[in-house]
Write an enzyme that holds these catalytic residues in place. Structure first.
Site, PDB file in Angstrom:
ATOM      1  CG  PHE A 154      -1.741   1.016   0.820  1.00 29.89           C
ATOM      2  CD1 PHE A 154      -2.784   0.876   0.697  1.00 29.89           C
ATOM      3  CD2 PHE A 154      -1.368   2.346   2.054  1.00 29.89           C
ATOM      4  CE1 PHE A 154      -3.808   2.594   0.059  1.00 29.89           C
ATOM      5  CE2 PHE A 154      -2.468   4.222   1.459  1.00 29.89           C
ATOM      6  CZ  PHE A 154      -3.388   3.642   0.711  1.00 29.89           C
ATOM      7  CG  ASP A 239       6.228   3.657   2.361  1.00 32.22           C
ATOM      8  OD1 ASP A 239       5.903   4.493   3.277  1.00 32.22           O
ATOM      9  OD2 ASP A 239       4.700   3.373   1.351  1.00 32.22           O
ATOM     10  CE  LYS A 268      -0.816   6.881   6.557  1.00 31.31           C
ATOM     11  NZ  LYS A 268      -0.831   5.940   5.934  1.00 31.31           N
TER      12      LYS A 268
HETATM   13  C1  LIG Z   1      -0.883   5.701   4.293  1.00 31.25           C
HETATM   14  C2  LIG Z   1       0.532   5.717   3.123  1.00 31.25           C
HETATM   15  C3  LIG Z   1       0.587   6.122   1.647  1.00 31.25           C
HETATM   16  C4  LIG Z   1       0.111   7.160   1.400  1.00 31.25           C
HETATM   17  O1  LIG Z   1      -0.488   8.451   2.168  1.00 31.25           O
HETATM   18  P1  LIG Z   1      -1.340   9.690   2.233  1.00 31.25           P
HETATM   19  O2  LIG Z   1      -1.028  10.909   2.853  1.00 31.25           O
HETATM   20  O3  LIG Z   1      -2.646   9.427   2.663  1.00 31.25           O
HETATM   21  O4  LIG Z   1      -1.474   9.538   0.714  1.00 31.25           O
HETATM   22  C5  LIG Z   1       1.302   5.387   1.202  1.00 31.25           C
HETATM   23  N1  LIG Z   1       2.203   4.744   1.700  1.00 31.25           N
HETATM   24  C6  LIG Z   1       2.193   4.030   3.194  1.00 31.25           C
HETATM   25  C7  LIG Z   1       3.034   2.991   3.408  1.00 31.25           C
HETATM   26  C8  LIG Z   1       1.037   4.284   4.397  1.00 31.25           C
HETATM   27  O5  LIG Z   1       1.148   3.612   4.853  1.00 31.25           O
END
Ligand SMILES: *Cc1c(COP(=O)(O)O)cnc(C)c1O
Length: 417
Positions: A154, A239, A268
Site C-alpha cells: 500500500f 516507504d 503521516k
Molecule cells: C498512508 C500511506 C501512504 C499514503 O499516504 P497519504 O497521505 O494517504 O497519501 C503511503 N504509504 C504508506 C505505507 C501508507 O501507510
C-alpha cells in the site's frame, strides 16, 4: 434523567450523530465506510464525540497522530507560525524550510529532504527521483526504467500507485496504468533478485506492511534487500510513511534491523496530525538529480508545514517517543500474546503497532471494532479478519491496559454468544 455521556435522542428528531453522518453520506462519495462515531474534539490519546462520549483512539489516524491529539508543543508551533506567514510558494524562500530540511536530514542521517504534502506525493516523488537517477546516473536506456514492488503493498491512491497495487478495490476501473513496475512476493529476497535486470532503478518496500495487516517480514529480509540493492546498483526505497517516526519503537522501522535505505519516504506523523507534510529523504548524489523546474508542489515546503514538521523532528531527536513506543509496545505485545488461542489466531507487529487476527468463528474484524467502539475504543479492521491497533505514543500505560482488558471482554462476549 440521562447519565452524562448518553445520547439525548428525542423521538422523531435525529440525534446529532445521525444528522452528521447523514449529511456526510448525502454530499460526499461513499469511498469510506467509517464506524458510526462523530468526533468533535481530541486530546492526547482520547477523542470526544458530538454527544460527549469519550473514546480511546487506537488508530491514531493510521499513525498520523503518533504524538496524540492537540500535542501542546505541536499546537504552539502551529499557532506561532499561523500568526507569521503560512504560504509563500517555492517561488520565494521562507525562513522555516531551511530549518526543517536541515533538522530532518540530520535525524535521518542523510543530506537532503524533498518536501511534499501527502504520502502518495512522497511515493510519486520517490519514483520520479529513482527514474531520473536511473537515466542520468546509472545510465539506463531512455524510457526503460523498472521498479520492483511488493505484493500486498500500500503506497497511496494516485493512478500511478494504484496501478501497481494487487488489491482489486484499489485498481479496478481506474486504469489504464503505465508500465515499469514488477511485483514480487513480500519477504522474498530471491524473488527480488530474479526480478532485477539492467534497467531496474529501485526496489520499493514497506519495512512493515501496514494496510496489509501489520505484516512483519522475516528478520533477514530488509538486510537482504539492502545487500542486493547495493550489489546490483539499485536504489532501496523504504516507504516509512506509516512505520516511521517512532511508531515501531525506533525512528525508522529499518533501524530495527540495522538497515539504511537510499531513500526514506515519510508522511503521516511528520505533520504532527495538524497539516499534511511528507518528504523524500536521501543523499545529494540521488536527490541532487532534480534541477529547477523538474519537480514541485504549490504547498510543498510551506512555512506552516515546515514549522510543525520541525517541531516533530525535535521531539523525535530527543528519542523519548521512540523509547515510549518500545516500552509500551513490549507490554501490549506481551498482554495480547497471552490471548492468542482465546479467539485470537495471531498477533503481529512492532512497537506500539499490532495486527490482531480474529478467529473467523467469532465474527469479522469490523464487527469486533463495532463492539470495541461500544466499549469506548476506536480501532480499525483491515482485510476482513484483522484488527489493527496503533494508539498515539502518548497513551497512558493504564489506558492501554484497560483497552486490552476491554478487548478480552469482547472476546469472551462473542465466544459466549
Ligand atoms: C498512508 C500511506 C501512504 C499514503 O499516504 P497519504 O497521505 O494517504 O497519501 C503511503 N504509504 C504508506 C505505507 C501508507 O501507510
Amino acid at each position: 434523567m440521562l447519565h452524562s455521556g448518553a445520547a439525548a435522542v428525542t423521538p422523531g428528531i435525529r440525534s446529532t450523530t445521525d444528522a452528521a453522518i447523514a449529511a456526510e453520506a448525502e454530499h460526499s462519495p461513499h469511498n469510506y465506510h467509517p464506524l458510526p462515531v462523530v468526533v468533535s474534539t481530541g486530546e492526547g490519546a482520547w477523542v470526544t464525540d458530538v454527544e460527549g462520549r469519550r473514546y480511546l483512539d487506537c488508530l491514531a489516524a493510521y499513525s498520523a497522530v503518533n504524538f496524540g491529539h492537540s500535542h501542546p508543543r505541536l499546537v504552539a508551533a502551529a499557532k506561532a507560525q499561523l500568526d507569521r506567514v503560512t504560504l509563500t510558494s517555492r517561488a520565494f524562500h521562507n525562513d522555516q524550510l531551511g530549518v526543517f530540511v536541515t533538522e530532518l536530514a540530520a535525524l535521518a542521517g542523510k543530506d537532503m529532504v524533498l518536501p511534499m504534502n501527502t504520502g502518495a506525493e512522497a511515493v510519486e516523488s520517490g519514483i520520479k527521483v529513482a527514474r531520473a537517477w536511473g537515466y542520468r546516473v546509472k545510465g539506463v536506456a531512455s524510457g526503460e526504467a523498472n521498479i520492483v514492488v511488493m505484493a500486498g503493498n500500500f503506497h497511496g491512491r494516485t493512478t500511478t500507485i494504484v496501478g501497481f497495487s494487487d488489491d482489486p478495490d484499489a485498481y479496478n476501473d481506474f486504469g489504464p496504468f503505465g508500465p515499469g513496475f514488477r511485483t514480487v512476493p513480500y519477504g522474498d529476497v530471491g524473488a527480488i533478485a530474479a526480478a532485477i535486470d539492467e534497467n531496474t532503478v529501485a526496489v520499493l518496500v514497506e519495512p512493515i506492511q501496514g494496510e496489509a495487516g501489520v505484516i512483519v517480514p522475516p528478520a533477514d529480509f530488509l538486510p537482504g534487500v539492502r545487500e542486493l540493492c547495493t550489489r546490483e546498483r539499485v536504489l532501496m526505497i523504504a516507504d516509512e510513511i506509516q512505520s516511521g517516526l517512532g511508531r515501531t519503537g525506533a525512528t525508522f522501522a529499518c533501524d530495527l534491523v540495522g538497515v539504511v535505505p537510499d531513500l526514506y519516504l515519510l508522511g503521516k506523523a511528520l505533520g504532527g496530525g495538524i497539516v499534511p507534510v511528507s518528504a523524500v529523504v536521501g543523499d545529494a548524489d540521488i536527490l541532487g538529480v532534480l534541477r529547477p523546474g523538474q519537480h514541485g508542489s504549490t504547498f510543498g515546503g510551506n512555512p506552516l508545514a515546515a514549522a510543525v514538521g520541525t517541531e516533530v523532528v525535535r521531539m523525535l531527536a530527543g528519542g523519548e517517543p521512540q523509547e515510549r513506543a518500545r516500552m509500551l509496545g513490549a507490554r501490549l505485545h506481551e498482554r495480547l500474546g497471552a490471548l492468542v488461542g482465546d479467539g485470537i489466531v495471531a498477533v503481529r507487529g512492532a512497537g506500539l503497532w499490532v495486527g490482531i487476527d480474529i478467529d473467523p468463528a467469532l465474527g469479522t474484524g469490523r464487527e469486533f471494532c463495532e463492539r470495541l467502539m461500544a466499549r469506548g475504543i476506536l480501532a480499525k479492521d483491515t482485510h476482513g479478519q484483522t484488527v489493527r491497533l496503533a494508539p498515539p505514543i502518548v497513551v497512558d500505560e493504564a489506558d492501554l491496559d484497560w483497552a486490552v482488558d476491554e478487548l478480552a471482554a469482547v472476546l469472551s462476549e462473542v465466544s459466549d454468544r
